[in-house]
Design an enzyme around this catalytic site. Structure first.
Site, PDB file in Angstrom:
ATOM      1  N   LYS A   1       0.837  -1.197   0.000  1.00 34.37           N
ATOM      2  CA  LYS A   1       0.000   0.000   0.000  1.00 34.37           C
ATOM      3  C   LYS A   1       0.880   1.259   0.000  1.00 34.37           C
ATOM      4  CE  LYS A   1      -3.678  -2.287   2.666  1.00 34.37           C
ATOM      5  NZ  LYS A   1      -4.624  -2.127   3.799  1.00 34.37           N
TER       6      LYS A   1
ATOM      7  N   ASN B   1      -1.591   0.186   7.155  1.00 31.46           N
ATOM      8  CA  ASN B   1      -1.058  -1.099   7.626  1.00 31.46           C
ATOM      9  C   ASN B   1      -0.226  -1.849   6.570  1.00 31.46           C
ATOM     10  OD1 ASN B   1      -3.156  -1.892   6.047  1.00 31.46           O
ATOM     11  ND2 ASN B   1      -4.296  -2.962   7.649  1.00 31.46           N
TER      12      ASN B   1
ATOM     13  N   HIS C   1      -1.817  -5.419   1.775  1.00 32.93           N
ATOM     14  CA  HIS C   1      -3.049  -6.214   1.662  1.00 32.93           C
ATOM     15  C   HIS C   1      -2.650  -7.620   1.240  1.00 32.93           C
ATOM     16  CE1 HIS C   1      -6.919  -7.750   0.295  1.00 32.93           C
ATOM     17  NE2 HIS C   1      -6.261  -8.194  -0.774  1.00 32.93           N
TER      18      HIS C   1
END
Ligand code: ADP
Length: 154
Positions: free
Chosen positions: A9, A112, A115
């Site tokens: 990400k 975070n 994915h």
């Protein structure tokens, strides 16, 4: 073998973690069958995160995922989906176990870092959502017989 779609990400791209993340998956013995950088559109994200579209934080997800290009990868391996989810760790980086990607690199639910597909079926659906057939490569690494015992490969 199963396949899984990984997205590094914008949080992983901006924090210069692309190489480290790819390295972890390669060291584990997963096979890279597709790899590219791309910008994500709102249309693609609405499809990919369809289960979250109604959540109050969905506009923030869109903003976060479209902030910079991302790196997408298709990884293959025996039981790859579960192996990779374990390596990635739980959604909120603050709760993710040390040693996992999120546990080691993230302090956030949203930012975070990666994915990873959550089921065998989604591994196939998501790979086909992000890659054209000609961007995926089926080959057999020479190391395969040192990564698996013969009876683990079918
Ligand atoms: P996972 O990525 O661990 O499979 P989900 O599919 O539930 O988790 O959520 C997809 C993504 O949406 C998460 O990785 C995270 O970036 C974002 N997200 C999920 N829950 C929250 C939340 N409560 N607040 C902000 N972002 C969230």
């Amino acid at each position: 073998m199963e396949q899984s779609l990984i997205i590094i990400k914008p949080s992983g791209v901006q924090r210069n973690l692309i190489g480290k993340i790819i390295d972890r998956f390669q060291q584990k013995g997963l096979i890279i069958c597709g790899l590219k950088m791309m910008n994500l559109s709102e249309e693609l994200l609405r499809e990919h995160y369809a289960h979250l579209v109604e959540k109050p934080f969905f506009p923030l997800i869109l903003q976060s995922m479209m902030a910079t290009p991302v790196v997408v990868m298709c990884l293959k391996g025996v039981d790859a989906v579960n192996v990779i989810r374990t390596m990635v760790g739980s959604t909120n980086g603050r709760n993710a176990a040390p040693g996992t990607i999120r546990g080691d690199f993230s302090m956030s639910s949203q930012e975070n870092i990666v994915h990873a597909s959550d089921s065998k079926e989604n591994g196939i659906i998501e790979t086909n959502r992000f890659f054209k057939p000609e961007e995926l490569f089926d080959y057999s690494p020479v190391t395969l017989n040192y990564i698996y015992a013969p009876d683990e490969l079918n």
